[in-house]
Design an enzyme around this catalytic site. Sequence first.
Site, PDB file in Angstrom:
ATOM      1  N   SER A  21       0.808  -1.226   0.000  1.00 38.26           N
ATOM      2  CA  SER A  21       0.000   0.000   0.000  1.00 38.26           C
ATOM      3  C   SER A  21       0.837   1.271   0.000  1.00 38.26           C
ATOM      4  O   SER A  21       1.858   1.370   0.680  1.00 38.26           O
ATOM      5  CB  SER A  21      -0.914   0.006   1.230  1.00 38.26           C
ATOM      6  OG  SER A  21      -1.587   1.241   1.292  1.00 38.26           O
ATOM      7  N   SER A  23      -0.615   4.027   1.047  1.00 37.22           N
ATOM      8  CA  SER A  23      -1.263   4.899   2.028  1.00 37.22           C
ATOM      9  C   SER A  23      -0.338   5.328   3.174  1.00 37.22           C
ATOM     10  O   SER A  23      -0.375   6.512   3.555  1.00 37.22           O
ATOM     11  CB  SER A  23      -2.529   4.242   2.581  1.00 37.22           C
ATOM     12  OG  SER A  23      -3.498   4.187   1.564  1.00 37.22           O
ATOM     13  N   THR A  68      -9.179  -1.494   4.136  1.00 40.33           N
ATOM     14  CA  THR A  68      -9.132  -1.783   2.702  1.00 40.33           C
ATOM     15  C   THR A  68      -9.433  -3.249   2.449  1.00 40.33           C
ATOM     16  O   THR A  68      -9.871  -3.977   3.350  1.00 40.33           O
ATOM     17  CB  THR A  68      -7.782  -1.296   2.110  1.00 40.33           C
ATOM     18  OG1 THR A  68      -7.841  -1.426   0.692  1.00 40.33           O
ATOM     19  CG2 THR A  68      -6.590  -2.066   2.640  1.00 40.33           C
ATOM     20  N   LYS A  72     -13.810  -4.095   3.658  1.00 40.60           N
ATOM     21  CA  LYS A  72     -14.619  -2.862   3.614  1.00 40.60           C
ATOM     22  C   LYS A  72     -16.079  -3.094   3.999  1.00 40.60           C
ATOM     23  O   LYS A  72     -16.737  -2.196   4.506  1.00 40.60           O
ATOM     24  CB  LYS A  72     -14.550  -2.230   2.215  1.00 40.60           C
ATOM     25  CG  LYS A  72     -13.222  -1.549   1.925  1.00 40.60           C
ATOM     26  CD  LYS A  72     -13.265  -0.845   0.574  1.00 40.60           C
ATOM     27  CE  LYS A  72     -11.946  -0.191   0.255  1.00 40.60           C
ATOM     28  NZ  LYS A  72     -11.940   0.514  -1.030  1.00 40.60           N
ATOM     29  N   GLY A 134     -17.657  -4.348  -8.771  1.00 43.11           N
ATOM     30  CA  GLY A 134     -17.302  -4.479  -7.351  1.00 43.11           C
ATOM     31  C   GLY A 134     -17.472  -3.172  -6.587  1.00 43.11           C
ATOM     32  O   GLY A 134     -18.111  -2.217  -7.062  1.00 43.11           O
ATOM     33  N   GLY A 135     -16.877  -3.121  -5.387  1.00 42.96           N
ATOM     34  CA  GLY A 135     -17.030  -1.963  -4.507  1.00 42.96           C
ATOM     35  C   GLY A 135     -16.537  -0.668  -5.134  1.00 42.96           C
ATOM     36  O   GLY A 135     -17.195   0.377  -5.033  1.00 42.96           O
ATOM     37  N   ALA A 136     -15.383  -0.729  -5.804  1.00 44.19           N
ATOM     38  CA  ALA A 136     -14.826   0.496  -6.405  1.00 44.19           C
ATOM     39  C   ALA A 136     -15.716   0.965  -7.544  1.00 44.19           C
ATOM     40  O   ALA A 136     -15.951   2.169  -7.712  1.00 44.19           O
ATOM     41  CB  ALA A 136     -13.405   0.229  -6.901  1.00 44.19           C
ATOM     42  N   TYR A 225      -3.243   1.984  -9.926  1.00 43.69           N
ATOM     43  CA  TYR A 225      -2.170   2.990  -9.967  1.00 43.69           C
ATOM     44  C   TYR A 225      -0.780   2.351  -9.945  1.00 43.69           C
ATOM     45  O   TYR A 225       0.217   3.026 -10.119  1.00 43.69           O
ATOM     46  CB  TYR A 225      -2.312   3.994  -8.811  1.00 43.69           C
ATOM     47  CG  TYR A 225      -2.359   3.359  -7.437  1.00 43.69           C
ATOM     48  CD1 TYR A 225      -1.201   3.089  -6.727  1.00 43.69           C
ATOM     49  CD2 TYR A 225      -3.574   3.014  -6.864  1.00 43.69           C
ATOM     50  CE1 TYR A 225      -1.248   2.499  -5.482  1.00 43.69           C
ATOM     51  CE2 TYR A 225      -3.637   2.429  -5.615  1.00 43.69           C
ATOM     52  CZ  TYR A 225      -2.472   2.171  -4.928  1.00 43.69           C
ATOM     53  OH  TYR A 225      -2.529   1.572  -3.698  1.00 43.69           O
ATOM     54  N   GLY A 246      -5.165   5.531 -11.373  1.00 42.82           N
ATOM     55  CA  GLY A 246      -5.937   5.672 -10.134  1.00 42.82           C
ATOM     56  C   GLY A 246      -5.216   6.377  -9.001  1.00 42.82           C
ATOM     57  O   GLY A 246      -5.748   6.456  -7.883  1.00 42.82           O
TER      58      GLY A 246
HETATM   59  P1  NAP Z   1     -13.669  -6.147  -6.359  1.00 49.81           P
HETATM   60  O1  NAP Z   1     -14.733  -5.770  -5.375  1.00 49.81           O
HETATM   61  O2  NAP Z   1     -12.978  -7.436  -6.241  1.00 49.81           O
HETATM   62  O3  NAP Z   1     -14.362  -6.015  -7.817  1.00 49.81           O
HETATM   63  C1  NAP Z   1     -13.667  -6.145  -9.007  1.00 49.81           C
HETATM   64  C2  NAP Z   1     -14.673  -6.395 -10.146  1.00 49.81           C
HETATM   65  O4  NAP Z   1     -13.921  -6.651 -11.307  1.00 49.81           O
HETATM   66  C3  NAP Z   1     -15.532  -7.610  -9.899  1.00 49.81           C
HETATM   67  O5  NAP Z   1     -16.759  -7.236  -9.332  1.00 49.81           O
HETATM   68  C4  NAP Z   1     -15.695  -8.254 -11.279  1.00 49.81           C
HETATM   69  O6  NAP Z   1     -16.893  -7.798 -11.904  1.00 49.81           O
HETATM   70  C5  NAP Z   1     -14.506  -7.715 -12.065  1.00 49.81           C
HETATM   71  N1  NAP Z   1     -13.472  -8.756 -12.218  1.00 49.81           N
HETATM   72  C6  NAP Z   1     -12.819  -9.429 -11.246  1.00 49.81           C
HETATM   73  N2  NAP Z   1     -11.941 -10.302 -11.779  1.00 49.81           N
HETATM   74  C7  NAP Z   1     -12.055 -10.157 -13.131  1.00 49.81           C
HETATM   75  C8  NAP Z   1     -11.448 -10.800 -14.240  1.00 49.81           C
HETATM   76  N3  NAP Z   1     -10.531 -11.762 -14.072  1.00 49.81           N
HETATM   77  N4  NAP Z   1     -11.828 -10.415 -15.483  1.00 49.81           N
HETATM   78  C9  NAP Z   1     -12.762  -9.448 -15.675  1.00 49.81           C
HETATM   79  N5  NAP Z   1     -13.382  -8.820 -14.655  1.00 49.81           N
HETATM   80  C10 NAP Z   1     -13.032  -9.174 -13.405  1.00 49.81           C
HETATM   81  O7  NAP Z   1     -12.531  -5.060  -6.364  1.00 49.81           O
HETATM   82  P2  NAP Z   1     -12.650  -3.489  -6.047  1.00 49.81           P
HETATM   83  O8  NAP Z   1     -12.368  -3.253  -4.618  1.00 49.81           O
HETATM   84  O9  NAP Z   1     -13.915  -2.987  -6.623  1.00 49.81           O
HETATM   85  O10 NAP Z   1     -11.391  -2.924  -6.853  1.00 49.81           O
HETATM   86  C11 NAP Z   1     -11.378  -2.929  -8.274  1.00 49.81           C
HETATM   87  C12 NAP Z   1     -10.090  -2.278  -8.771  1.00 49.81           C
HETATM   88  O11 NAP Z   1     -10.053  -0.911  -8.364  1.00 49.81           O
HETATM   89  C13 NAP Z   1      -8.819  -2.917  -8.223  1.00 49.81           C
HETATM   90  O12 NAP Z   1      -7.860  -2.917  -9.244  1.00 49.81           O
HETATM   91  C14 NAP Z   1      -8.399  -1.973  -7.119  1.00 49.81           C
HETATM   92  O13 NAP Z   1      -7.007  -1.985  -6.911  1.00 49.81           O
HETATM   93  C15 NAP Z   1      -8.841  -0.641  -7.684  1.00 49.81           C
HETATM   94  N6  NAP Z   1      -9.126   0.376  -6.650  1.00 49.81           N
HETATM   95  C16 NAP Z   1      -8.447   1.551  -6.712  1.00 49.81           C
HETATM   96  C17 NAP Z   1      -8.716   2.544  -5.799  1.00 49.81           C
HETATM   97  C18 NAP Z   1      -7.960   3.838  -5.867  1.00 49.81           C
HETATM   98  O14 NAP Z   1      -8.032   4.625  -4.928  1.00 49.81           O
HETATM   99  N7  NAP Z   1      -7.283   4.106  -6.946  1.00 49.81           N
HETATM  100  C19 NAP Z   1      -9.684   2.363  -4.795  1.00 49.81           C
HETATM  101  C20 NAP Z   1     -10.377   1.143  -4.772  1.00 49.81           C
HETATM  102  C21 NAP Z   1     -10.084   0.146  -5.719  1.00 49.81           C
HETATM  103  P3  NAP Z   1     -17.840  -8.841 -12.704  1.00 49.81           P
HETATM  104  O15 NAP Z   1     -17.784 -10.121 -11.937  1.00 49.81           O
HETATM  105  O16 NAP Z   1     -19.176  -8.185 -12.669  1.00 49.81           O
HETATM  106  O17 NAP Z   1     -17.291  -8.978 -14.089  1.00 49.81           O
END
Ligand code: NAP
Length: 285
Positions: A21, A23, A68, A72, A134-136, A225, A246
């Site tokens: 991280s 952070s 994180t 969450k 997902g959550g993001a 990022y 990001g």
């Molecule tokens: P998450 O809850 O695990 O959700 C990720 C989503 O991506 C899943 O709901 C799924 O949607 C899809 N997915 C997962 N594996 C996949 C694969 N192999 N192929 C295609 N789609 C896939 O994760 P999250 O917390 O939302 O985070 C998502 C991304 O955002 C991560 O890369 C994380 O590092 C980034 N993030 C960045 C920040 C920031 O501040 N920059 C903050 C939070 C998160 P479906 O099943 O509907 O296809």
Amino acid sequence: MDYINGKTEKLGLIGKPVSHSMSPKIQNQFCAHFGFNGVYCGFESDFSILKNTVESFKMLNFKGFNITYPFKEEIIKYLDEIDETSRILNAVNTVKIVNGKLFGYNTDVYGFEMLLEHNKIDVSGKTVGILGTGGAARAVAIALFNRNAASIKFFTRNKNKSFKLGEEKIDSIIEFLHYDQYDSVQNQLFAVINATPLGMGDMKEHSPINSKEFSGLEAAIDLIYNPPKTVFLQNAGKTGVKGINGFQMLFFQGLKSFEIWTGIDTTEYGIILRKNTLFEGSYEI
Ligand code: NAP
């Protein structure tokens, strides 16, 4: 760090893993910049010990912490109150401890809104695609709604995963599509946001959409990022589409968390950094 003494306030990050991280680096820089006598460290936990981890923070008089992946949602049951955004998202990323009570917030929405603002991306009246559900992805949807997007299309591998955010106005502009349907709506899209893990870690060589699928877009935003320039962003660049990673979202969600814990108005610092070229193509600060 020469300001650390017996009165230093404690802040932390709970996740699994936390070693990657950014952070701690960002938050300790905020402490130094604002002259806040605090220190921020990462703490790896587990579902089986999350309750004890949170209790320990309370007993040791932590001022607050970030939470994180993957906790969450799980953290919510240990909190006394959560704010409106956390309730809609069913996810908390910031906890403030006041007199032994735990208050939960979600600053990811703010982080993404600041990324849009910093890059002068005006989504008002536009149709925006979000890859992943997902959550993001949900936090991004609320940010887009707050910024008056006309329509939001979530792309998912499995349409059975479609959901409602529970707020009628937001839900009325959301639609769920399978990736097979991307090409048929591509010409409607103003921007696309990668909210999947494709492009990082073991999936570093992957992108959820191919290079042809960027044509006609005004902007492509990857929430990842690290690496700073994913395959998704490389493809956007080759097509002449503005690409943003990001880091700014991470930075600004952290700035808001810092403000919640300390009560320090960070707006000015945000403005200074928004004018800075520091962010461009980099996740280093
Ligand atoms: P998450 O809850 O695990 O959700 C990720 C989503 O991506 C899943 O709901 C799924 O949607 C899809 N997915 C997962 N594996 C996949 C694969 N192999 N192929 C295609 N789609 C896939 O994760 P999250 O917390 O939302 O985070 C998502 C991304 O955002 C991560 O890369 C994380 O590092 C980034 N993030 C960045 C920040 C920031 O501040 N920059 C903050 C939070 C998160 P479906 O099943 O509907 O296809």
